[in-house]
Write a protein that holds these residues in place. Structure first.
Motif: not given
Length: 405
Positions: A316-337
Motif C-alpha cells: 500500500a505504501e508502495a502504491g501496489v494494489p494488494a489486499g487480504l482475502v476477507y470473510r464476514a468477520p474481517d468486513m465487520l472489523a475493517d475501518p474502511h467498511f
C-alpha cells in the motif's frame, strides 16, 4: 453520511411497484429499487409466502431465518392468492395504479392467470412489466425451468470457474440470480425514463443466462476471431502477471495485482529487487505473461517472508494494489467498511440491531437507505388494499375469510 443525508429524499419515492417474484432473481430487482425509495409491494401466497422466508442460516437467539431480512428489506408484504379469480381481479386493480410489475414465474404463468402484459396495459398504458426468467421470454429454451446454476453454466461462468485439472465449480453465492436482478433493475430505470418521453410502458426481459453472458468480457470474439477457447485457470488469468493470490508467513493469503508496467516496477522495488523490472523476461506485459509461473514463484518467495498484513502495508505504501482475502468477520472489523458505512445496522422486528450490507451505489444528493428489515407475511395487506383500492374493513375481512388474502 450525516443525519441530514439519511433523511434526504430518495430518487424513486414516487414509483409504485408490485413484486410478484419469488426466490432471488426477481426479488433482488425489487430490493435494489426499494433501497432507493420505491414503494415495493411484495405479493405473496397466503399462509406460506416467498420461500426466501425459510432460506439461509437462522438467528441463534430467535431461530428465525436471516436472509429474508436482506432481500425483503424496505418492502411491504401483501398476501394474495393469484390462483383464485378474485385474487387475479385484485391484482389487476392494483396494477392499474402501479408503475412497475416485477415477476419471475415460469414462462406462461401470468398469461394462464389472465395477467399478461397485453391485458394489464389496456388499463394502464404506462405500466412497465419486468420479467425475469432463466432463458428469456422467447427462443427454444424459454419454457424450460431455469435455476441460476444451470444458467450460469450456459452463460459461460461455470466453465471458467475453478482449476483446469478439476470439474467446474460454482461461485459461493447465487451470482446468476443477482446479476439477472441487477440487469432487471437497470432495465426498469431505462423503461421508466423512456416512459417520461412517450407516456407508454414496455416489457423488460431479463434472463439469467444472458445476464451472465454479458459479464463474459471478450470470450466470444476471442473464439470467433482468434480461435481461442478460454479455459479454467484457478486463481489467475493466463497472460496477466503478476496478478494472483500469494501465501504469507502467517498462513493467510494476499491478493496482489501488479501486471501494469509501472506498477510492476513499484512491486520490484518493494520486494527489494528493483533490477527485476528490467529483466527481459519481465520487462513487458507480454513477457511477464509468457513467464507467469516463474514470476509468481518469485513473488510468492517474497510474500512468504512476511505476515499477510505486513505485505499489504508494504505494498500500500508502495502504491501496489494488494489486499487480504476477507470473510464476514474481517468486513465487520475493517475501518474502511466502517468509514464508508458499507455495512449498516438495522433493527430487526424484535428491535435488535442486525448488520447487513448497505445500499449501493451511493448517491451524493438523494441516497438510498435501509429503512426496515423484511416485513412479516401479510403485514401490509389491509393498509395497501385500503389505500390503493379503497376497500373497507368488512370487505377485507371477507377476502380473508375466503382465503383470497
Amino acid at each position: 453520511m450525516n443525519e441530514h443525508d439519511t433523511q434526504a429524499p430518495m430518487p424513486l419515492s414516487n414509483i409504485r411497484i408490485l413484486e410478484l417474484g419469488q426466490l432471488i432473481a426477481g426479488p433482488y430487482c425489487g430490493q435494489v429499487l426499494a433501497d432507493f425509495g420505491a414503494q415495493v409491494i411484495k405479493i405473496e401466497p397466503p399462509g406460506k409466502g416467498d420461500a426466501m422466508r425459510q432460506w439461509g442460516e437462522a438467528d441463534q437467539d430467535t431461530g428465525e431465518p436471516l436472509w429474508w431480512n436482506v432481500i425483503g428489506r424496505n418492502k411491504q408484504s401483501v398476501t394474495l392468492d393469484l390462483r383464485q379469480t378474485r385474487g387475479q381481479d385484485l391484482l389487476r386493480e392494483l396494477a392499474s395504479q402501479a408503475d412497475v410489475i416485477i415477476e419471475n414465474f415460469r414462462l406462461g404463468t401470468m398469461e394462464r392467470w389472465d395477467l399478461s402484459y397485453e391485458s394489464l396495459v389496456r388499463a394502464n398504458p404506462g405500466l412497465v412489466m419486468v420479467r425475469v426468467t432463466g432463458f428469456g421470454q422467447d427462443g427454444p429454451y424459454a419454457s424450460r425451468a431455469g435455476f441460476a446454476s444451470v444458467c450460469e453454466a450456459m452463460g459461460g461462468l461455470r466453465y471458467l470457474s475453478g482449476y483446469p485439472d478439476r470439474p467446474p465449480v460454482r461461485v459461493g453465492i447465487s451470482i446468476g440470480d443477482t446479476l439477472a436482478g441487477l440487469h432487471a433493475a437497470l432495465g426498469t430505470m431505462m423503461a421508466l425514463h423512456q416512459r417520461e418521453r412517450t407516456g407508454r410502458g414496455q416489457v423488460v426481459d431479463s434472463s439469467i443466462f444472458e445476464s451472465v453472458l454479458a459479464m463474459m468480457e471478450n470470450l466470444i470474439p476471442e473464439y470467433a476471431r482468434a480461435g481461442k477457447v478460454r479455459e479454467r485457470s484457478g486463481s489467475f488469468l493466463p497472460g496477466i502477471a503478476p496478478s494472483n493470490t500469494y501465501p504469507a508467513r502467517d498462513g493467510r493469503d494476499v491478493v496482489i495485482g501488479a501486471n501494469q508496467d509501472t506498477v510492476f516496477r513499484r512491486l520490484c522495488e518493494a520486494m527489494g529487487q528493483p533490477r527485476l523490472a528490467d529483466h527481459p523476461d519481465y520487462a513487458t506485459h507480454r513477457a511477464r505473461g509468457e513467464h507467469q509461473q516463474v514470476l509468481d514463484d518469485l513473488v510468492a518467495t517474497w510474500t512468504r517472508q512476511h505476515d499477510a498484513q505486513q505485505v499489504v502495508d508494504i505494498l500500500a505504501e508502495a502504491g501496489v494494489p494488494a489486499g487480504l482475502v476477507y470473510r464476514a468477520p474481517d468486513m465487520l472489523a475493517d475501518p474502511h467498511f466502517k468509514a464508508r458505512e458499507a455495512i449498516v445496522e438495522v433493527p430487526d422486528r424484535h428491535g435488535k440491531p442486525l448488520p447487513m450490507q448497505n445500499v449501493f451505489p451511493r448517491l451524493s444528493d438523494t441516497p438510498g437507505r435501509v429503512r426496515q428489515v423484511g416485513p412479516q407475511l401479510g403485514e401490509h395487506t389491509e393498509a395497501v388494499l385500503s389505500d390503493w383500492l379503497g376497500l373497507a374493513p368488512d370487505a377485507i375481512d371477507a377476502l380473508r375469510t375466503d382465503g383470497v388474502i
